[in-house]
Write a protein that holds these residues in place. Sequence first.
Motif, PDB file in Angstrom:
ATOM      1  N   ASN A 205      58.220 -48.018  33.863  1.00  0.00           N
ATOM      2  CA  ASN A 205      58.112 -48.021  32.267  1.00  0.00           C
ATOM      3  C   ASN A 205      59.533 -49.142  32.314  1.00  0.00           C
ATOM      4  O   ASN A 205      59.990 -49.325  32.995  1.00  0.00           O
TER       5      ASN A 205
ATOM      6  N   SER B  48      62.410 -48.035  31.324  1.00  0.00           N
ATOM      7  CA  SER B  48      63.820 -47.208  31.953  1.00  0.00           C
ATOM      8  C   SER B  48      63.557 -46.474  33.179  1.00  0.00           C
ATOM      9  O   SER B  48      64.716 -45.817  33.892  1.00  0.00           O
ATOM     10  N   ASN B  49      62.418 -46.602  33.669  1.00  0.00           N
ATOM     11  CA  ASN B  49      62.172 -45.958  35.004  1.00  0.00           C
ATOM     12  C   ASN B  49      61.621 -47.006  36.167  1.00  0.00           C
ATOM     13  O   ASN B  49      60.717 -47.679  35.837  1.00  0.00           O
TER      14      ASN B  49
ATOM     15  N   GLY C 244      66.028 -43.706  36.673  1.00  0.00           N
ATOM     16  CA  GLY C 244      65.398 -43.405  35.790  1.00  0.00           C
ATOM     17  C   GLY C 244      66.196 -42.986  34.397  1.00  0.00           C
ATOM     18  O   GLY C 244      67.350 -42.409  34.676  1.00  0.00           O
ATOM     19  N   SER C 245      65.795 -43.095  33.396  1.00  0.00           N
ATOM     20  CA  SER C 245      66.392 -42.390  32.122  1.00  0.00           C
ATOM     21  C   SER C 245      65.372 -41.624  31.147  1.00  0.00           C
ATOM     22  O   SER C 245      64.135 -42.201  30.850  1.00  0.00           O
ATOM     23  N   TRP C 246      65.855 -40.548  30.369  1.00  0.00           N
ATOM     24  CA  TRP C 246      65.108 -40.010  29.565  1.00  0.00           C
ATOM     25  C   TRP C 246      65.810 -39.186  28.737  1.00  0.00           C
ATOM     26  O   TRP C 246      66.831 -38.539  29.033  1.00  0.00           O
ATOM     27  N   GLY C 247      65.447 -39.179  27.290  1.00  0.00           N
ATOM     28  CA  GLY C 247      66.261 -38.392  26.406  1.00  0.00           C
ATOM     29  C   GLY C 247      67.763 -38.101  26.547  1.00  0.00           C
ATOM     30  O   GLY C 247      68.460 -37.231  26.292  1.00  0.00           O
TER      31      GLY C 247
ATOM     32  N   TRP D 144      69.473 -39.013  29.206  1.00  0.00           N
ATOM     33  CA  TRP D 144      69.709 -38.660  30.484  1.00  0.00           C
ATOM     34  C   TRP D 144      69.537 -39.967  31.455  1.00  0.00           C
ATOM     35  O   TRP D 144      68.638 -40.609  31.072  1.00  0.00           O
ATOM     36  N   SER D 145      70.343 -39.871  32.543  1.00  0.00           N
ATOM     37  CA  SER D 145      69.902 -41.124  33.437  1.00  0.00           C
ATOM     38  C   SER D 145      70.313 -40.502  34.747  1.00  0.00           C
ATOM     39  O   SER D 145      71.108 -39.593  35.123  1.00  0.00           O
TER      40      SER D 145
END
Length: 693
Positions: free
Chosen positions: A243, A245-246, A286-289, A291-292
């Motif tokens: 996606n 971010s990943n 990747g990154s989420w919330g 965080w990376s």
Amino acid sequence: MKRFMVMAFVAGLCLTPSLSAGQQSGEADTQMSDMVVTATRTEQPMKDVPGRVVVITRRELKEMPVQTVDEALSYVSGAHVYRPSGVFSFKAVVSLRGLGNEQGRTLVLIDGVPQNSSDMGDVNWNRINLEDIKRIEILKGPAASIYGNNAMGGVINIITEKPTKIASASASTTYGTYDDWQVRGVAALRTSEEPKALYLRASARYHNSPGYMATPSDEQTPFSVNSFIREKTLNIKAGWDINESNNLEFQYTKDNQKAGEGTEYFAYDGKNRGYDTDAWQGKFTGSWGGWSAMVNAYFQDVHYDRTNESWSDYTNIDAYSRTDSKVDRKNYGLLTNLSKVVGFNTFTVGFDYRLGIMDGTDYGRTDPIFATDYGKIRSYGIFGQDQLKFLDDKLIFLAGLRYDNATTFDGHYDTNIAKLSKYTEYYPDHTWDDWSPRASVKYFFLDNLSAYLSYGHAFRAPLLDDMYRTGKMKGGSKISNPSLGPEKLDTYEVGSDWQPLENVRLSGSGYFSVGRDFQSYVTVLPGIFQKQNIGEVQIWGMELNGEWDPFKFQDIDVLKRFTLFANYTFNDSRVADFPGRPDLVGKLLPYVPQNSFNGGFNWLNKYVNAKFAVQYVGLMYGDDLNTDANIIPPHALVNAKLWRNLDFLGGYGKNFTVSLSGENLLDHQYVDAHNPNTLNPGRMLFMELSCKF
């Protein structure tokens, strides 16, 4: 004839319909040039880095009169590039901040993967295809707090292209002086231009030249021949943008090189060196919330071979000698980091693991002699870093700390050569560890005026070749030093960036470094050297940079993209203390010019684009004793490039670009002190035809 057929083939490709419309990958890199990842291992605006970072974009790289990536780095202040035979050099060295002619003191990365070998610390600059490069990020000064070993002078991170269009391709062919011929090609596919897609990119490069006569005319023999070069490189990149971010990506590089050394008696291709490289890399980002994360695994397998022949008496066949060398170099690694943004803090932690293996053999083809050297080095490091921003991002703090542990093991040397047999030994294991702190602060007095202060500590573990190998080297012979210890460096730096006018940009940095237990070759007997920890070295340095667009606001359309540029570097690198050798105290480090300068102009217009540059490198010494016999005189080179897109032809002409570049236009013949019997190639001219579709 073959050259002209290839140029015609490239032209034919350019006449095919374009596979995708719009801007091609790499032309928009200036949009990202203000974002860097090397300084903190996380992406952030370059202006927020409290230190000196330089970015060479793809567009800037294409405008330079260079054939290799290390030549492009020679235009960066604080960088010293050693490539004595131009494109025919089998080895180049790039060092930063006055740390001598040691590639191992400057960490080189390709997409975050270390390229410095464990045995020699060197980097195979020749295998890097210019067509693969998206941008180059140069972080100057110690960066061991996040990178560990080798990052004493700084970090050079070469970031490669990935496809952004459904289909795209390019091809080029270059023909130059000494029948030098290069062909490059790229093909790229992507399932969608949306953030979620699979992609594949393949690039290839072929370089061949019979070379030039590097031996001075008064020293030539019937067996003197041209120093040739033959190179082939293939790079394949496959990835999945899961996606926006990943991303998951894999790369494979295959490279084969052979370079002649100017003498041929009986061996096929005479004295020569060859490299055969296989390199694999797998990376997840990747990154989420908030965080990376990044996980990067790699494996590099390099097979080096050399044929060395000599003939002391041409009338006696028994005086002929040939020795072949083979070295297998393997490097494995796992690099990780995890970041989290919390308020005005950006926390980063990480863990790195590396393993390097050297397995070398010299064996006689005319005599029953052999010598083997073997060794391994294993290292791991853990680090933490925090970046804080206050006062609406006008005040920025950066602090980091890293712990590294390095172990050399399984080291041994064996030979049946009588005069070297006393060095036969299974060496004991050695383990070192070190803490590498880093602290810096940057403040914006105005939007166009900022200053920074920084402190950094770095270290470098000994190289396997210095600890375990005894044998020939340029300028004589070397003996191993299994007791060699790591060297350490502390650097204090201050710098400022100022844009007093919209068309004027100025920057400067000053630094003072103290190196302890510094490693340097020391003359132990005439013609015999050993790498030793020489004590303390002090380095005072300064870098000044300026750009000016004098016609930016004048009503002269053709001159509005005319830019003058200049930079100056001063380095004073001296031995400050050496208890065992007081005669070396006060001596300059070899191969460090005290003064260097770059200056010239870029002129982009609708008629003929041009870049003109003068490069000056000051006096250096070629030995630790700074003897007059080993002075490397100063020299200045004049380089230029002209290029033009053929869009004025209409139709498919916009796919073509023709360029003419010249290096050392004044044909200055200087002699390099590494090998005083070898001349540089002098003036080199290159004509290139390229296309994209």
